[in-house]
Design a protein around this motif. Structure first.
Motif, PDB file in Angstrom:
ATOM      1  N   TYR A  91      41.341  19.783  52.548  1.00  0.00           N
ATOM      2  CA  TYR A  91      39.986  20.009  52.054  1.00  0.00           C
ATOM      3  C   TYR A  91      39.833  19.697  50.570  1.00  0.00           C
ATOM      4  CZ  TYR A  91      39.655  22.203  56.577  1.00  0.00           C
ATOM      5  OH  TYR A  91      39.683  22.425  57.935  1.00  0.00           O
TER       6      TYR A  91
ATOM      7  N   TYR B 131      35.497  16.329  53.771  1.00  0.00           N
ATOM      8  CA  TYR B 131      36.325  16.494  54.967  1.00  0.00           C
ATOM      9  C   TYR B 131      35.940  17.816  55.604  1.00  0.00           C
ATOM     10  CZ  TYR B 131      40.216  16.801  58.207  1.00  0.00           C
ATOM     11  OH  TYR B 131      40.958  16.892  59.359  1.00  0.00           O
ATOM     12  N   ARG B 132      35.261  17.750  56.741  1.00  0.00           N
ATOM     13  CA  ARG B 132      34.713  18.942  57.386  1.00  0.00           C
ATOM     14  C   ARG B 132      35.184  19.019  58.840  1.00  0.00           C
ATOM     15  NH1 ARG B 132      31.532  20.157  53.199  1.00  0.00           N
ATOM     16  NH2 ARG B 132      30.355  18.481  52.180  1.00  0.00           N
TER      17      ARG B 132
ATOM     18  N   GLU C 159      38.354  28.505  53.342  1.00  0.00           N
ATOM     19  CA  GLU C 159      37.931  27.118  53.143  1.00  0.00           C
ATOM     20  C   GLU C 159      37.897  26.371  54.470  1.00  0.00           C
ATOM     21  OE1 GLU C 159      38.878  23.644  49.880  1.00  0.00           O
ATOM     22  OE2 GLU C 159      40.586  24.682  50.804  1.00  0.00           O
TER      23      GLU C 159
ATOM     24  N   GLU D 157      34.316  24.868  55.945  1.00  0.00           N
ATOM     25  CA  GLU D 157      34.163  23.422  56.062  1.00  0.00           C
ATOM     26  C   GLU D 157      34.106  22.965  57.525  1.00  0.00           C
ATOM     27  OE1 GLU D 157      33.447  21.567  53.697  1.00  0.00           O
ATOM     28  OE2 GLU D 157      34.106  22.580  51.881  1.00  0.00           O
TER      29      GLU D 157
END
Length: 456
Positions: free
Chosen positions: A62, A67-68, A267, A271
């Motif tokens: 991440y 970038y998810r 995180e 994300e």
């Protein structure tokens, strides 16, 4: 009756032709990336590769902005760094081929001859749009293979493995959760009741007899209050198979997701999952909601509207699952088509989510006397293509010519939305409903008696 193209090839030859098609596109894509300003490779693939590079350095994926996705995807593509930058594209191509194998197997399980099944499978394996999206580096084919693989395994009564791949698919991308209610509806009391025996064709009349109740039972039920009937239906719905599938698929999802949370913390959750709830995307977005997102991009009300758009979307998906769940492939196509049409973000790669079910849907449309695939099918396909072409023409004027075409784009999005609603209504009212399982849990051979379905 649908007349398929008169070509006679084996499934192995079809696989070979699909490999050749993907290889040509991969080679061409490498040439275009090297020599032209406009790149063939999708920007998402660059994001995947950058995230994999951070992993090879012992860092979080991440760290790469935008970038998810699950860290598992970046880990799967780490050979992009160690071996060759195109390694991931070959994985996506392999997933495309696996989907083709699953489509062929499912068609054969439901009674279609080998030669005829090959022709329907070609709608996926030789589809240039599908091949283009995968060879550009989009990972949707991996999700499609997981989803279709889980359906196939459940049909084969391998509920443990089916639950594993279904849970894994939801971890990779949240949208397959929409199939959960349909899968539970499919797993009725007859599921798995017979593990062998005859697989002869079961007529539509036998389906009606199996689903119908005796006259006395109907009379007794009609005398009950609505609350009592709903309570009884809810109790009858709870079966061991449904509990088993829910626990296994949910358990795998939470186990894998929990491990990712342990390694990457909040995180990862934000994300991969939470970001998409409040996501705002007014660029490259076919959605009917994109113009509202554009106008309220910096407004707090924009976030509220973005969340509220899920309400009609999920309500429709839930209703379709409850009504058509016993025909899981027909139901999954309708659910996915509706989910994409009502979604607040829609890009071309989303179309692969429902195109994967198309070769399994078309045979039902072709054999349906209430719907002419030659005329109605042609009109639906034409409307789908024209609405996209209209939108793309306005997007070109905005992106490449710098013209202010936001209002025109909104009108094009509205026309595309209306077209999708019309297609969905046509399919629901005109398509043939064919439950997967018949009496005693036997897979119904719905296409074994179709004209031209010669057995080999």
């Amino acid at each position: 009756m649908l007349r398929l193209p008169s070509f006679d090839v084996t499934f192995r030859q079809l696989i070979g032709a699909s490999v050749a098609l993907h290889a040509i596109l991969l080679i061409y894509g490498h040439w275009q990336d090297t020599h032209l300003v406009v790149k063939y490779t999708d920007i998402d693939y660059v994001v995947f590769t950058d995230a994999s590079r951070y992993l090879t350095q012992g860092l979080s994926p991440y760290r790469r902005a935008t970038y998810r996705y699950t860290p598992l995807l970046a880990q799967m593509l780490m050979p992009n760094i160690y071996l060759h930058e195109s390694f991931g594209k070959w994985i996506f191509t392999g997933a495309n081929l696996l989907i083709g194998v699953l489509i062929q197997k499912i068609l054969r399980l439901r009674g279609m001859s080998e030669s005829r099944a090959v022709k329907f499978t070609a709608l996926w394996l030789l589809n240039p749009m599908v091949a283009n999206i995968s060879t550009r580096g989009n990972a949707e084919s991996v999700i499609g293979a997981m989803v279709l693989g889980s359906f196939y395994l459940i049909m084969k009564r391998r509920i443990g493995w089916g639950a594993f791949f279904y849970g894994l698919s939801v971890h990779f991308k949240t949208y397959p959760i929409i199939y959960s209610i349909a899968l539970l509806v499919m797993l009725d009391d007859n599921y798995g009741a017979q593990t062998g025996g005859s697989t002869e064709a079961v007529s539509r009349g036998s389906r009606q007899r199996a689903e119908g109740a005796s006259g006395s039972a109907k009379d007794e039920r009609s005398n009950q209050s609505l609350v009592v009937r709903l309570a009884k239906d809810a109790v009858d719905f709870i079966t061991w198979r449904r509990i088993q599938f829910g626990l296994l698929s949910g358990g795998w999802f939470f186990l894998i997701t929990g491990l990712m949370y342990y390694f990457y913390g909040y995180e990862f959750l934000f994300e991969t999952y939470l970001y998409h709830v409040t996501r705002k995307d007014h660029r490259h977005n076919f959605s009917f909601w994109f113009y509202n997102i554009y106008l309220t991009f910096t407004s707090p009300t924009g976030t509220l509207v973005g969340v509220l758009t899920f309400v009609p979307q999920l309500a429709l998906v839930l209703a379709i699952g409850c009504c058509f769940g016993k025909d899981i492939f027909f139901c999954a196509f309708l659910q996915t088509f509706a989910f994409v049409a009502w979604n607040k973000v829609c890009t071309a790669q989303y179309f692969m989510w429902y195109i994967v079910f198309l070769p399994l849907l078309i045979p039902c449309l072709a054999s349906n006397p209430r719907m002419s695939l030659r005329s109605q099918g042609r009109n639906m396909l034409l409307g789908w293509v024209v609405s996209q072409a209209l939108w793309l023409s306005q997007a070109y004027n905005l992106e490449f010519l710098g013209l202010n075409t936001f209002w025109n784009l909104f009108l094009a999005s509205a026309f595309m939305y209306a077209t999708n609603v019309w297609i969905l209504a046509e399919l629901i009212t005109g398509a043939e409903y064919e439950p997967i399982f018949g009496e005693r849990g036997v897979i119904r051979q719905v296409w074994s008696l179709l004209p031209g379905n010669d057995r080999q």
